[in-house]
Design a protein around this motif. Structure first.
Motif, PDB file in Angstrom:
ATOM      1  N   TYR A  49       3.237   4.712   3.457  1.00 16.65           N
ATOM      2  CA  TYR A  49       4.076   3.635   2.947  1.00 16.65           C
ATOM      3  C   TYR A  49       3.824   2.406   3.820  1.00 16.65           C
ATOM      4  N   THR A  57      -3.152  -5.868   1.127  1.00 19.10           N
ATOM      5  CA  THR A  57      -3.525  -4.822   0.179  1.00 19.10           C
ATOM      6  C   THR A  57      -4.873  -5.156  -0.431  1.00 19.10           C
ATOM      7  N   THR A  71       5.182   8.276  10.729  1.00 17.57           N
ATOM      8  CA  THR A  71       5.369   6.853  10.440  1.00 17.57           C
ATOM      9  C   THR A  71       6.385   6.239  11.392  1.00 17.57           C
ATOM     10  N   ASP A 115       2.595   5.016  -6.251  1.00 18.29           N
ATOM     11  CA  ASP A 115       3.946   5.097  -5.670  1.00 18.29           C
ATOM     12  C   ASP A 115       4.176   4.091  -4.557  1.00 18.29           C
ATOM     13  N   GLY A 116       3.480   2.952  -4.625  1.00 17.37           N
ATOM     14  CA  GLY A 116       3.688   1.919  -3.632  1.00 17.37           C
ATOM     15  C   GLY A 116       3.055   2.194  -2.286  1.00 17.37           C
ATOM     16  N   LYS A 117       2.225   3.228  -2.189  1.00 17.01           N
ATOM     17  CA  LYS A 117       1.587   3.564  -0.930  1.00 17.01           C
ATOM     18  C   LYS A 117       0.243   2.846  -0.782  1.00 17.01           C
ATOM     19  N   HIS A 133      -2.597   8.539   3.027  1.00 14.89           N
ATOM     20  CA  HIS A 133      -1.672   7.637   2.347  1.00 14.89           C
ATOM     21  C   HIS A 133      -0.518   7.316   3.299  1.00 14.89           C
ATOM     22  N   HIS A 145       7.194  14.773   3.934  1.00 16.27           N
ATOM     23  CA  HIS A 145       8.498  14.564   4.571  1.00 16.27           C
ATOM     24  C   HIS A 145       9.086  15.842   5.182  1.00 16.27           C
TER      25      HIS A 145
END
Length: 236
Positions: free
Chosen positions: A38, A50, A14, A75-77, A36, A105
């Motif tokens: 963020y 979105t 990212t 999760d906001g993704k 996926h 991560h």
């Protein structure tokens, strides 16, 4: 049809995408995912969409700047756009950037048979690997480390040059593209020691026919972005 750059691996995917955007000013760019991601909202992009309809996405891509788009996920993704919508966007955009992998991560990754999720007709694949893995136990540094039988048996095995190279070779094989369509970024060369370690690995990978750089997206974003985009940042 807009060229498509997919980013896979671990250790800065990212961040790499975010570093590319300032070099694409004036172009019509779609930033999306097949897995996926963020969302990158303004000011990193011009617009975040979105669950866009096709007319809304194509209208947005007719205005210069980067549009981040995908379907709402947990999760906001964002998750992948429908295939037909991605293809329509490629006919309108100048360039598509796609995050096509996930690594929780961690700085390195091994892949299941269904990973990475490269879009059809990917023009270039950027493989990212994180040098911060060096010296860490494989269980703490490699996503899906247990896919390697020895590592599953010895999860405290420390990561060194051979382990990093194994992850990169496995990722290159998983992407299925010839070396001429692949860039390998050994990221997180943030210290003199990690830079030296990365340079040695880059030399080995270059000898195998890959275009490879060791560097730091935190410290050398402009130079690395120019190398990643060379030859692909304009619509055919």
């Amino acid at each position: 049809m807009a060229p498509l750059l997919a980013v896979i691996g671990a250790g800065g995917k990212t961040t790499a995408l975010r570093c590319l955007l300032p070099h694409l000013t004036g172009q019509h760019v779609l930033l999306t995912t097949t897995t996926h991601i963020y969302p990158l909202a303004p000011p990193h992009t011009r617009l975040l969409l979105t669950d866009p309809t096709e007319p809304a996405l194509l209208d947005a891509l007719r205005v210069p700047g980067a549009v981040c788009a995908g379907r709402q996920a947990e999760d906001g993704k964002l998750s992948a756009l429908p295939t037909a919508l991605l293809e329509a966007a490629r006919r309108t955009a100048d360039l598509v950037l796609c995050e096509a992998d996930g690594a929780h991560h961690l700085p390195l990754k091994l892949h299941r048979a269904d990973e990475p999720v490269l879009p059809p007709q990917t023009d270039r694949c950027l493989i990212v690997a994180g040098l911060s893995a060096w010296g860490q136990p494989v269980a703490q540094a490699v996503h899906r480390y247990a896919l390697h039988p020895r590592w599953a048996h010895d999860p405290v095995l420390p990561v060194g040059a051979e382990e990093i190279l194994f992850c990169i070779h496995e990722t290159a094989a998983a992407c299925g593209l010839p070396p001429r369509q692949v860039r390998i970024l050994l990221n997180q060369a943030d210290t003199l020691l990690s830079a030296a370690q990365g340079a040695a690995l880059a030399e080995r990978l270059t000898a195998e026919g890959f275009s490879c750089r060791a560097g730091s997206l935190q410290q050398e974003a402009d130079a690395l972005a120019a190398w990643i985009l060379a030859g692909i940042s304009a619509k055919d």
